[in-house]
Write an enzyme that holds these catalytic residues in place. Structure first.
Site, short mmCIF file in Angstrom:
data_model
loop_
_atom_site.label_atom_id
_atom_site.label_comp_id
_atom_site.label_asym_id
_atom_site.label_seq_id
_atom_site.Cartn_x
_atom_site.Cartn_y
_atom_site.Cartn_z
N PHE A 161 6.20 -3.77 -4.15
CA PHE A 161 7.21 -4.74 -4.84
C PHE A 161 7.05 -5.03 -6.08
CE2 PHE A 161 7.53 -5.88 -0.21
CZ PHE A 161 8.57 -5.47 0.25
N PRO A 168 2.26 -7.47 2.45
CA PRO A 168 1.49 -7.09 1.17
C PRO A 168 2.63 -6.73 0.15
CG PRO A 168 0.46 -5.82 3.17
CD PRO A 168 1.57 -6.85 3.75
N CYS A 169 2.24 -7.06 -1.02
CA CYS A 169 3.37 -6.97 -2.07
C CYS A 169 3.25 -5.97 -3.04
CB CYS A 169 3.36 -8.27 -2.78
SG CYS A 169 1.79 -8.59 -3.66
N GLN A 170 2.37 -5.09 -2.91
CA GLN A 170 2.07 -4.01 -3.95
C GLN A 170 3.29 -3.07 -4.32
OE1 GLN A 170 -0.19 -4.75 -1.56
NE2 GLN A 170 -2.31 -4.93 -2.35
#
Length: 434
Positions: free
Chosen positions: A102, A98-100
């Site tokens: 970053f 999950p990229c949120q």
């Protein structure tokens, strides 16, 4: 034993989301073993499209793993023995943690729990020992974090961890080069086991890009209008939503452009055409913002300070689509982007088109979530926004298949040469003895 050059590659998708990466790899001819996704909405989308009987592409799901939402930590704790049994037999482990935490689109937090999941991904690498690893994330993954008394860089940590046993390659890619109608820059890591001696995959990806586009009769970049002009309300009209009481949806007619036909190969009516319910004053405001953005040349850019001041807007991310260019990066907030000619936000299907999802791929669960639930649920708009565009995944999958095939052929040639040399030596020995 070298793998057969004709045998399809196998992969496991960790952090699968709604399945964009899996779908693209399957379209490239790879075989999906199973997927890991803990969110119920996103997994329901996976199950509907990639596990259903008669689906164009399906996982070959193992009997030991239930077909239900599961997190990677639960998988590692509950099914470690089963994972050990397939160690070394899977070609590719893929996924984007999950990229949120970053992402530059939100608050970047080094200690966001979602960021720590990439450690679990690496534990899975250690157990499964795939021949190759593919990781996708946002550009922010490569940027230093100020973590209190130290500076952290997750991309460097990732490379350091993988470098023990793998040759690691990385690249920032603007996915519009693959015909995705969206200017979406993402960070990719592709790592191969050192003994495979595979050359830089990103060079091969670049070299075969013209062939990939020709095979689909695409010319990049693909503009927003080329992708979604067949979904305009002015052309299709509206009807009561078939699944959401009190809403209206686009009454779809037919595709117009080659890209739209490529997304609508089965000639079916797309799903997820529900329109947002905008008040009359909001519609009037949107109409003026669209007209002013065209006049000021600010399409695909955040609306200017004058427009924000004029309408009392606090939102900085609001943009109007440029019909003649790829869209800006799709986000999970449906009110970040306005249509280029109609005073409204986009539908889930329009966002899916801009992500290159085919029209038969339907999304499940809530349309949106608010407040604290945004960290706990993955509704349809978020599923689409977080996905790897299938067209980009397909191009990467075809590249990986090419590289494995060429390495297999080289291995077989070397093996044949060794066998031939051995036979020649035996023959010489026999002649000397005689």
């Amino acid at each position: 034993m070298p793998r057969s050059s004709n045998k399809p590659l196998t992969f496991i998708d960790a952090f699968a989301g709604c399945g964009g990466l899996s779908l693209g790899l399957m379209q490239a001819g790879l075989i999906g073993c199973f997927a890991i996704e803990r969110d119920a909405f996103a997994f329901d989308t996976l199950k509907t499209n990639l596990l259903a009987e008669g689906a164009p592409h399906r996982y070959r799901w193992p009997r030991w793993l239930p077909k239900k939402p599961i997190g990677i930590d639960e998988l590692l704790s509950s099914y470690q023995e089963q994972l050990k049994k397939i160690s070394g037999s899977v070609d590719l482990l893929v996924g984007g943690p999950p990229c949120q935490g970053f992402s530059a689109a939100g608050r970047r937090q080094h200690d966001d729990p979602r960021n720590q999941l990439f450690d679990s991904y690496l534990k899975m690498v250690d157990i499964i020992k795939p021949k190759a690893v593919l990781i996708e994330n946002v550009r922010g993954f490569t940027i230093d974090f100020n973590a209190g008394d130290e500076i952290k860089n997750f991309s460097q940590l990732l490379k350091d961890r993988l470098s023990d046993g793998y040759m690691v390659y990385e690249q920032l890619l603007d996915l519009s080069i693959f015909g995705v109608p969206q200017a979406r820059t993402r960070y990719f890591v592709i790592a191969f086991r050192c003994e495979l001696n595979v050359p830089n995959p990103f060079l091969h990806l670049k070299n075969r890009l013209p062939t990939f586009l020709r095979s689909l009769r695409l010319t990049a970049p693909v503009s927003s209008a080329t992708a979604i002009s067949d979904l305009e309300v002015a052309r299709n009209g509206k009807q009561p939503s078939l699944e959401s009481k009190g809403f209206e949806e686009i009454c779809y007619v037919s595709p117009l452009t080659h890209f739209q036909k490529l997304m609508n190969t089965k000639g079916q009516t797309p799903t997820d055409l529900r329109l947002a319910r905008h008040r009359e004053d909001i519609v009037s405001r949107f109409k003026q913002i669209i007209e002013l953005s065209h006049a000021e040349g600010r399409l695909n850019k955040s609306v200017g300070a004058e427009i924000r001041e004029r309408f009392g807007l606090k939102k900085m991310a609001l943009r109007v689509l440029d019909p003649d260019s790829p869209s800006p990066t799709i986000t999970s907030m449906p009110d970040d982007l306005l249509h280029y000619s109609e005073p409204r936000t986009l539908t889930v299907r329009e966002n899916a088109r801009l992500q290159s999802f085919p029209d038969w791929y339907s999304f499940q669960g809530k349309y949106t979530s608010g407040g604290h639930r945004r960290k706990q649920e993955v509704p349809r708009f978020t599923q689409v926004a977080n996905a790897v565009p299938p067209l980009a995944a397909r191009a990467i999958g075809e590249t990986l298949a090419d590289l494995f095939r060429s390495q297999s052929m080289k291995t077989n040639v070397r093996s044949d040469h060794k066998v031939g040399s051995s036979l020649h030596s035996v023959q010489q020995s026999a002649e000397v003895s005689a």
